[in-house]
Design a protein around this motif. Structure first.
Motif, PDB file in Angstrom:
ATOM      1  N   GLU A 128       0.826  -1.201   0.000  1.00 28.22           N
ATOM      2  CA  GLU A 128       0.000   0.000   0.000  1.00 28.22           C
ATOM      3  C   GLU A 128       0.863   1.255   0.000  1.00 28.22           C
ATOM      4  OE1 GLU A 128      -3.338   2.506  -0.045  1.00 28.22           O
ATOM      5  OE2 GLU A 128      -3.088   0.380  -0.563  1.00 28.22           O
ATOM      6  N   VAL A 129       1.947   1.227   0.751  1.00 29.06           N
ATOM      7  CA  VAL A 129       2.859   2.373   0.765  1.00 29.06           C
ATOM      8  C   VAL A 129       3.434   2.616  -0.622  1.00 29.06           C
ATOM      9  CG1 VAL A 129       5.126   3.169   1.567  1.00 29.06           C
ATOM     10  CG2 VAL A 129       3.462   2.272   3.209  1.00 29.06           C
ATOM     11  N   ILE A 130       3.903   1.565  -1.272  1.00 29.92           N
ATOM     12  CA  ILE A 130       4.508   1.733  -2.601  1.00 29.92           C
ATOM     13  C   ILE A 130       3.465   2.273  -3.584  1.00 29.92           C
ATOM     14  CG2 ILE A 130       5.602   0.555  -4.548  1.00 29.92           C
ATOM     15  CD1 ILE A 130       7.369   0.872  -2.033  1.00 29.92           C
ATOM     16  N   THR A 131       2.237   1.765  -3.526  1.00 28.31           N
ATOM     17  CA  THR A 131       1.177   2.254  -4.406  1.00 28.31           C
ATOM     18  C   THR A 131       0.943   3.749  -4.191  1.00 28.31           C
ATOM     19  OG1 THR A 131       0.080   0.106  -4.496  1.00 28.31           O
ATOM     20  CG2 THR A 131      -1.271   2.032  -4.976  1.00 28.31           C
ATOM     21  N   ARG A 132       0.892   4.154  -2.934  1.00 32.62           N
ATOM     22  CA  ARG A 132       0.646   5.567  -2.635  1.00 32.62           C
ATOM     23  C   ARG A 132       1.827   6.443  -3.033  1.00 32.62           C
ATOM     24  NH1 ARG A 132      -3.180   6.615   2.412  1.00 32.62           N
ATOM     25  NH2 ARG A 132      -4.671   4.919   2.107  1.00 32.62           N
ATOM     26  N   MET A 133       3.022   5.965  -2.786  1.00 35.60           N
ATOM     27  CA  MET A 133       4.189   6.756  -3.162  1.00 35.60           C
ATOM     28  C   MET A 133       4.279   6.923  -4.674  1.00 35.60           C
ATOM     29  SD  MET A 133       5.562   7.649  -0.286  1.00 35.60           S
ATOM     30  CE  MET A 133       7.226   8.191  -0.682  1.00 35.60           C
ATOM     31  N   ARG A 134       3.875   5.903  -5.406  1.00 32.07           N
ATOM     32  CA  ARG A 134       3.888   6.009  -6.862  1.00 32.07           C
ATOM     33  C   ARG A 134       2.861   7.048  -7.328  1.00 32.07           C
ATOM     34  NH1 ARG A 134       3.766   0.896  -7.994  1.00 32.07           N
ATOM     35  NH2 ARG A 134       6.020   0.701  -8.334  1.00 32.07           N
ATOM     36  N   ARG A 135       1.697   7.080  -6.698  1.00 32.23           N
ATOM     37  CA  ARG A 135       0.691   8.076  -7.074  1.00 32.23           C
ATOM     38  C   ARG A 135       1.172   9.491  -6.761  1.00 32.23           C
ATOM     39  NH1 ARG A 135      -5.474   6.881  -5.877  1.00 32.23           N
ATOM     40  NH2 ARG A 135      -5.546   8.736  -7.220  1.00 32.23           N
ATOM     41  N   LEU A 136       1.842   9.652  -5.640  1.00 34.81           N
ATOM     42  CA  LEU A 136       2.405  10.959  -5.308  1.00 34.81           C
ATOM     43  C   LEU A 136       3.474  11.366  -6.317  1.00 34.81           C
ATOM     44  CD1 LEU A 136       2.699  10.538  -1.429  1.00 34.81           C
ATOM     45  CD2 LEU A 136       1.092  12.039  -2.624  1.00 34.81           C
ATOM     46  N   ALA A 137       4.326  10.424  -6.689  1.00 34.98           N
ATOM     47  CA  ALA A 137       5.378  10.723  -7.658  1.00 34.98           C
ATOM     48  C   ALA A 137       4.782  11.086  -9.021  1.00 34.98           C
ATOM     49  CB  ALA A 137       6.333   9.546  -7.788  1.00 34.98           C
ATOM     50  N   ASP A 138       3.727  10.374  -9.415  1.00 31.06           N
ATOM     51  CA  ASP A 138       3.069  10.693 -10.684  1.00 31.06           C
ATOM     52  C   ASP A 138       2.524  12.120 -10.668  1.00 31.06           C
ATOM     53  OD1 ASP A 138       3.624   8.172 -11.636  1.00 31.06           O
ATOM     54  OD2 ASP A 138       1.607   7.367 -11.292  1.00 31.06           O
ATOM     55  N   ARG A 139       1.900  12.495  -9.550  1.00 28.81           N
ATOM     56  CA  ARG A 139       1.354  13.849  -9.437  1.00 28.81           C
ATOM     57  C   ARG A 139       2.488  14.880  -9.465  1.00 28.81           C
ATOM     58  NH1 ARG A 139      -3.660  15.616  -7.391  1.00 28.81           N
ATOM     59  NH2 ARG A 139      -4.342  13.584  -8.184  1.00 28.81           N
ATOM     60  N   ALA A 140       3.593  14.565  -8.829  1.00 27.78           N
ATOM     61  CA  ALA A 140       4.738  15.471  -8.829  1.00 27.78           C
ATOM     62  C   ALA A 140       5.301  15.643 -10.235  1.00 27.78           C
ATOM     63  CB  ALA A 140       5.821  14.958  -7.891  1.00 27.78           C
ATOM     64  N   GLU A 141       5.402  14.544 -10.982  1.00 24.96           N
ATOM     65  CA  GLU A 141       5.872  14.641 -12.365  1.00 24.96           C
ATOM     66  C   GLU A 141       4.983  15.581 -13.162  1.00 24.96           C
ATOM     67  OE1 GLU A 141       7.272  11.356 -14.748  1.00 24.96           O
ATOM     68  OE2 GLU A 141       7.269  10.041 -12.983  1.00 24.96           O
ATOM     69  N   GLN A 142       3.682  15.440 -12.998  1.00 23.30           N
ATOM     70  CA  GLN A 142       2.741  16.310 -13.704  1.00 23.30           C
ATOM     71  C   GLN A 142       2.911  17.768 -13.294  1.00 23.30           C
ATOM     72  OE1 GLN A 142      -1.101  14.648 -12.743  1.00 23.30           O
ATOM     73  NE2 GLN A 142      -0.571  12.642 -13.611  1.00 23.30           N
ATOM     74  N   GLY A 143       3.269  17.969 -12.011  1.00 25.25           N
ATOM     75  CA  GLY A 143       3.422  19.318 -11.501  1.00 25.25           C
ATOM     76  C   GLY A 143       4.795  19.925 -11.691  1.00 25.25           C
ATOM     77  N   GLY A 144       5.729  19.151 -12.247  1.00 23.43           N
ATOM     78  CA  GLY A 144       7.055  19.670 -12.531  1.00 23.43           C
ATOM     79  C   GLY A 144       7.924  19.892 -11.302  1.00 23.43           C
ATOM     80  N   VAL A 145       7.715  19.079 -10.259  1.00 25.08           N
ATOM     81  CA  VAL A 145       8.523  19.183  -9.042  1.00 25.08           C
ATOM     82  C   VAL A 145       9.137  17.828  -8.723  1.00 25.08           C
ATOM     83  CG1 VAL A 145       7.159  21.072  -8.074  1.00 25.08           C
ATOM     84  CG2 VAL A 145       6.542  18.683  -7.540  1.00 25.08           C
ATOM     85  N   VAL A 146      10.077  17.829  -7.781  1.00 27.40           N
ATOM     86  CA  VAL A 146      10.729  16.601  -7.336  1.00 27.40           C
ATOM     87  C   VAL A 146      10.426  16.397  -5.863  1.00 27.40           C
ATOM     88  CG1 VAL A 146      12.937  15.427  -6.988  1.00 27.40           C
ATOM     89  CG2 VAL A 146      12.570  16.824  -9.042  1.00 27.40           C
ATOM     90  N   LEU A 147       9.946  15.208  -5.526  1.00 25.31           N
ATOM     91  CA  LEU A 147       9.680  14.852  -4.138  1.00 25.31           C
ATOM     92  C   LEU A 147      10.955  14.329  -3.494  1.00 25.31           C
ATOM     93  CD1 LEU A 147       6.308  12.932  -4.574  1.00 25.31           C
ATOM     94  CD2 LEU A 147       6.652  15.377  -4.166  1.00 25.31           C
ATOM     95  N   LEU A 148      11.173  14.718  -2.241  1.00 27.46           N
ATOM     96  CA  LEU A 148      12.304  14.230  -1.455  1.00 27.46           C
ATOM     97  C   LEU A 148      11.760  13.414  -0.295  1.00 27.46           C
ATOM     98  CD1 LEU A 148      14.389  17.521  -1.195  1.00 27.46           C
ATOM     99  CD2 LEU A 148      14.957  15.534  -2.607  1.00 27.46           C
ATOM    100  N   HIS A 149      11.997  12.112  -0.322  1.00 25.99           N
ATOM    101  CA  HIS A 149      11.567  11.278   0.801  1.00 25.99           C
ATOM    102  C   HIS A 149      12.566  11.406   1.937  1.00 25.99           C
ATOM    103  CE1 HIS A 149      11.553   7.613   3.277  1.00 25.99           C
ATOM    104  NE2 HIS A 149      10.248   7.663   3.117  1.00 25.99           N
ATOM    105  N   GLU A 150      12.060  11.790   3.118  1.00 23.84           N
ATOM    106  CA  GLU A 150      12.910  11.867   4.302  1.00 23.84           C
ATOM    107  C   GLU A 150      12.761  10.605   5.140  1.00 23.84           C
ATOM    108  OE1 GLU A 150      13.348  14.254   8.551  1.00 23.84           O
ATOM    109  OE2 GLU A 150      12.295  15.238   6.886  1.00 23.84           O
ATOM    110  N   ASN A 151      13.880  10.031   5.537  1.00 24.19           N
ATOM    111  CA  ASN A 151      13.880   8.863   6.421  1.00 24.19           C
ATOM    112  C   ASN A 151      13.537   9.305   7.844  1.00 24.19           C
ATOM    113  OD1 ASN A 151      16.776   9.963   5.899  1.00 24.19           O
ATOM    114  ND2 ASN A 151      16.968   8.972   7.901  1.00 24.19           N
ATOM    115  N   GLU A 152      12.287   9.188   8.204  1.00 23.40           N
ATOM    116  CA  GLU A 152      11.782   9.589   9.524  1.00 23.40           C
ATOM    117  C   GLU A 152      11.471   8.349  10.347  1.00 23.40           C
ATOM    118  OE1 GLU A 152      11.235  11.257  12.382  1.00 23.40           O
ATOM    119  OE2 GLU A 152      10.417  12.967  11.271  1.00 23.40           O
TER     120      GLU A 152
END
Length: 284
Positions: A128-152
């Motif tokens: 489920e995490v991987i599915t959600r992270m992929r959807r976030l990354a897809d939205r970021a690609e569309q928005g022209g930004v880069v997501l930075l995952h922080e190890n929390e």
């Protein structure tokens, strides 16, 4: 202290402004005094970045630009949520973060990979995490930004193996890593020894704080067990030329952020500069 190398490289110094004060004018003033060229925006006026309306974002942009600073990243809370929350909630917050990044002139948006479930094997949430992270990354690609995952700590991606799983499984140019030594220490990881070799190819951003193994307390860079000098030296040798962002957490740390104050912030900046000077890295 004599620099370890005569080959000096330059990194851009930034920092979480809201760890100085809620007032963005004071945030900018302190960062400028410490030699920073950028600011990382998590909140202003005690309002989280994804909750600022367009008028307040424009006001914030004017303050930062007038100071002469740039914005290194939008430090969003995206992914610091329970998997029971619909993904649409985080996609909505990401849309606001993308708007904020556009107004503030930032390319990066910090995110997380969702809270673990108390008492359940962390592997149970992996798909489920991987599915959600992929959807976030897809939205970021569309928005022209880069997501930075922080190890929390306490999220899925809290240890190197799971961070690597995320970034390799999503496999998107819009998902990279923000490296945090202190957070690794707090989950029992020796950051450089246990994780750097595998994760280094994906690291775009360094978040600067340290921590002690014995207590988990956050301390200035080089005063804990976070292997900061080894990390800085190895990043230098790999040709890293990105942002180094101070996130001191010296007065208060909580699941949604932290606070340090101007005096503590200065102490944190000086400690980090001692390490970068030793490694032959110039901060600008």
């Amino acid at each position: 202290m004599t620099p370890a190398s005569t080959d000096t490289v330059t990194w851009e110094l930034s920092g979480f402004g809201d760890e100085v004060d809620p007032d963005p004018r004071l945030q900018c003033a302190v960062l400028l005094a410490l030699g920073a060229s950028h600011i990382e925006v998590r909140s202003a006026w005690d309002i989280n970045i994804v909750e600022l309306d367009d008028a307040r974002l424009a006001e914030l942009d004017g303050i930062i630009r007038a100071s002469g600073l740039g914005v290194s990243a939008v430090a969003s809370p995206i992914g610091k949520s329970d998997l029971a929350q619909p993904i649409e909630f985080e996609l909505g917050r990401l849309d606001r973060a993308i708007v904020a990044a556009g107004i503030l002139g930032a390319n990066y948006i910090r995110i997380f990979s969702f809270w673990q479930i108390d008492g359940a094997p962390v592997e149970d949430i992996r798909d489920e995490v991987i599915t959600r992270m992929r959807r976030l990354a897809d939205r970021a690609e569309q928005g022209g930004v880069v997501l930075l995952h922080e190890n929390e700590k306490d999220i899925y991606g809290d240890i190197p193996e799971r961070v690597l799983d995320i970034v390799q499984s999503v496999d998107s140019p819009a998902l990279r890593l923000a490296w945090d030594n202190a957070n690794f220490v707090q989950v029992g990881v020796r950051p450089f020894t246990d994780g750097f070799a595998a994760l280094a190819p994906y690291v775009d951003y360094l978040q600067v704080k340290d921590a002690t193994v014995a207590t988990g307390d956050v301390v200035p860079a080089g005063e804990g067990d976070g292997e900061l000098l080894q990390t800085i030296t190895a990043l230098r040798d790999r040709g890293f030329r990105g942002f180094a962002s101070l996130e001191p957490h010296l007065t208060n740390a909580n699941p949604l952020g932290g606070f340090t104050g101007p005096a503590g912030y200065g102490r944190a900046a000086r400690a980090f500069r001692t390490l970068t000077d030793h490694a032959g890295v110039t901060l600008a």
